[in-house]
Design an enzyme around this catalytic site. Structure first.
Site, PDB file in Angstrom:
ATOM      1  N   LYS A 140      47.441  43.113  34.984  1.00  8.16           N
ATOM      2  CA  LYS A 140      47.323  43.313  36.133  1.00  8.16           C
ATOM      3  C   LYS A 140      47.896  44.626  36.635  1.00  8.16           C
ATOM      4  O   LYS A 140      48.874  45.003  36.463  1.00  8.16           O
ATOM      5  CB  LYS A 140      47.615  42.114  37.208  1.00  8.16           C
ATOM      6  N   GLU A 191      53.381  38.693  54.187  1.00  7.94           N
ATOM      7  CA  GLU A 191      53.889  38.184  53.203  1.00  7.94           C
ATOM      8  C   GLU A 191      55.524  38.539  53.188  1.00  7.94           C
ATOM      9  O   GLU A 191      55.975  39.469  53.159  1.00  7.94           O
ATOM     10  CB  GLU A 191      53.319  39.137  51.955  1.00  7.94           C
ATOM     11  N   GLU A 235      44.820  35.786  39.175  1.00 11.72           N
ATOM     12  CA  GLU A 235      45.615  36.996  39.632  1.00 11.72           C
ATOM     13  C   GLU A 235      46.989  36.558  40.376  1.00 11.72           C
ATOM     14  O   GLU A 235      48.015  36.803  40.488  1.00 11.72           O
ATOM     15  CB  GLU A 235      44.732  37.804  40.846  1.00 11.72           C
ATOM     16  N   GLU A 371      37.669  45.221  49.681  1.00 11.20           N
ATOM     17  CA  GLU A 371      38.784  44.794  50.134  1.00 11.20           C
ATOM     18  C   GLU A 371      39.996  45.557  50.786  1.00 11.20           C
ATOM     19  O   GLU A 371      40.571  45.301  51.611  1.00 11.20           O
ATOM     20  CB  GLU A 371      39.574  44.011  48.833  1.00 11.20           C
TER      21      GLU A 371
END
Length: 386
Positions: A140, A191, A235, A371
């Site tokens: 990733k 986050e 992911e 996104e």
């Protein structure tokens, strides 16, 4: 360091002036005025984040009791310069609600808008990353792009901050004046990287996203689709496994839910896993814990070294503070750090916004580009741009 009397968060935002720093976190709001001590560029060279914090405290030996704290914006790449300082004056308050700034005409109109890279170029970046992933070079990588806006007149940071607080009152809002620059790093991150209090530690990684929809049924469908998406669950799992692996050496116990939940911001749905641990050593600092997992696969990729090399190869700019960490720490090491996403650097009439997307083997370039556009809406909405 003077402690000003407690007031409501609206009043705290009203008292914000250019050059101040503000953290509006879910359980704590901090307004910092002036700098008692700060760490300059030449003092930071070759030092880890925690070493820089130690040096900062050494430069300011007297203690201020339980209000004794420092504020920092650390970069994505540990080799870059950070902003860290001990304020002269601090106002503290628990989380309270806020309202959007009503006089929208005070926010200037954009004169010029550029993307770097442009959408087509970004999709080509994604294609290259997917090819490298399918070639088993890595699992990733997170690729970002910039949106650069020039306004007709100076932007009043206070108004943007008030809008961010109103739109995202349960998120990690911030406006930190950057050292050695005229810029302010402003944003609303969903986050939590690390919160450390005594012997307890919490981290809440997000990975896997869908945009919010205006229609309620479509919005619910997006959330349901995300919760069942094999690509997004994979992911997300990469992020959780890496954080768990890196935090375990510090923790007597570490509780990791088997499956992520789905949480929302005003603009996005996210897969979320709240991880809680009990530390072996209460003396380990929040910054030490944060740098043990930074950068996580949520903002870099995995394996970390290969992902870091690839994003540096593909991204045509230096992220610096974007996807770094922002927050506060007390002298005893307790503190709270969010990842610097959904944010922008603002300098008078110019603003630079950042958004990124996690790329895995199943990624579709157009979807990843869409996104990033959806994630930019957090800051655009605060600017009155829909």
């Amino acid at each position: 360091m003077a402690i000003l009397q407690e007031k409501s968060v609206n009043k705290m935002a009203d008292l914000y002036n250019n050059g101040d720093s503000f953290l509006g976190f879910p359980t704590k709001h901090i307004l910092a005025k002036g700098k008692e001590v700060e760490l300059h560029t030449e003092e930071q060279e070759g030092k880890s984040f925690s070493e820089r914090v130690d040096l900062l405290w050494q430069k300011c030996p007297r203690t201020y009791g339980h209000h004794d704290l420092m504020i920092a914006a650390f970069p994505f790449d540990q080799k870059d310069v950070a902003t860290l300082f001990i304020p002269k004056e601090v106002m503290l308050e628990k989380s309270l609600t806020s309202t959007r700034y009503q006089e929208g005409n005070r926010l200037p109109f954009p004169n010029k808008v550029n993307f770097h890279p442009q959408p087509q170029e970004y999709m080509m970046m994604v294609e290259k990353a997917v090819a490298r992933i399918k070639n088993a070079e890595l699992k990733k990588v997170v690729l970002g792009r910039l949106m650069q806006i020039e306004f007709s007149k100076n932007v009043n940071i206070r108004y943007v901050l008030q809008n961010l607080l109103a739109d995202n009152e349960d998120k990690f809002n911030f406006a930190v004046h950057l050292s050695d620059e005229k810029n302010t790093l402003i944003g609303s991150s969903p986050e939590l990287l690390i919160k450390k209090e005594g012997g307890k530690v919490i981290t809440n990684p997000l990975a896997g996203s869908r945009p919010r929809m205006a229609n309620e049924e479509d919005d619910k469908r997006m959330a349901q689709e995300l919760s069942c998406s094999e690509k997004d669950l994979y992911e997300h799992r990469l992020v959780v496994e890496a954080i768990e692996r890196n935090l375990k050496p510090y923790c007597r116990t570490l509780t990791v839910p088997a499956r992520p939940s789905v949480i929302s911001t005003k603009t996005m749905w996210h897969l979320s896993t709240k991880i809680e641990g009990e530390l072996y050593d209460e003396g380990v600092s929040s910054v030490q814990l944060a740098e043990s997992i930074h950068p996580t696969p949520a903002i870099c990729g995995t394996p970390a070294v290969e992902a870091f090399q690839l994003l540096n190869e593909l991204e045509p700019y230096n992220r610096h503070y974007f996807t770094g960490m922002i927050g506060y720490s007390k002298r005893n090491g307790d503190g709270e750090w969010a990842i610097s996403i959904r944010c922008a650097e603002l300098s008078q009439r110019k603003m630079k916004l950042f958004a990124g997307a996690g790329i895995v083997a199943q990624s579709v370039p157009q979807e990843e580009c869409d996104e990033t556009a959806a994630k930019l809406k957090t800051m655009l909405s605060a600017l009155g741009i829909e």
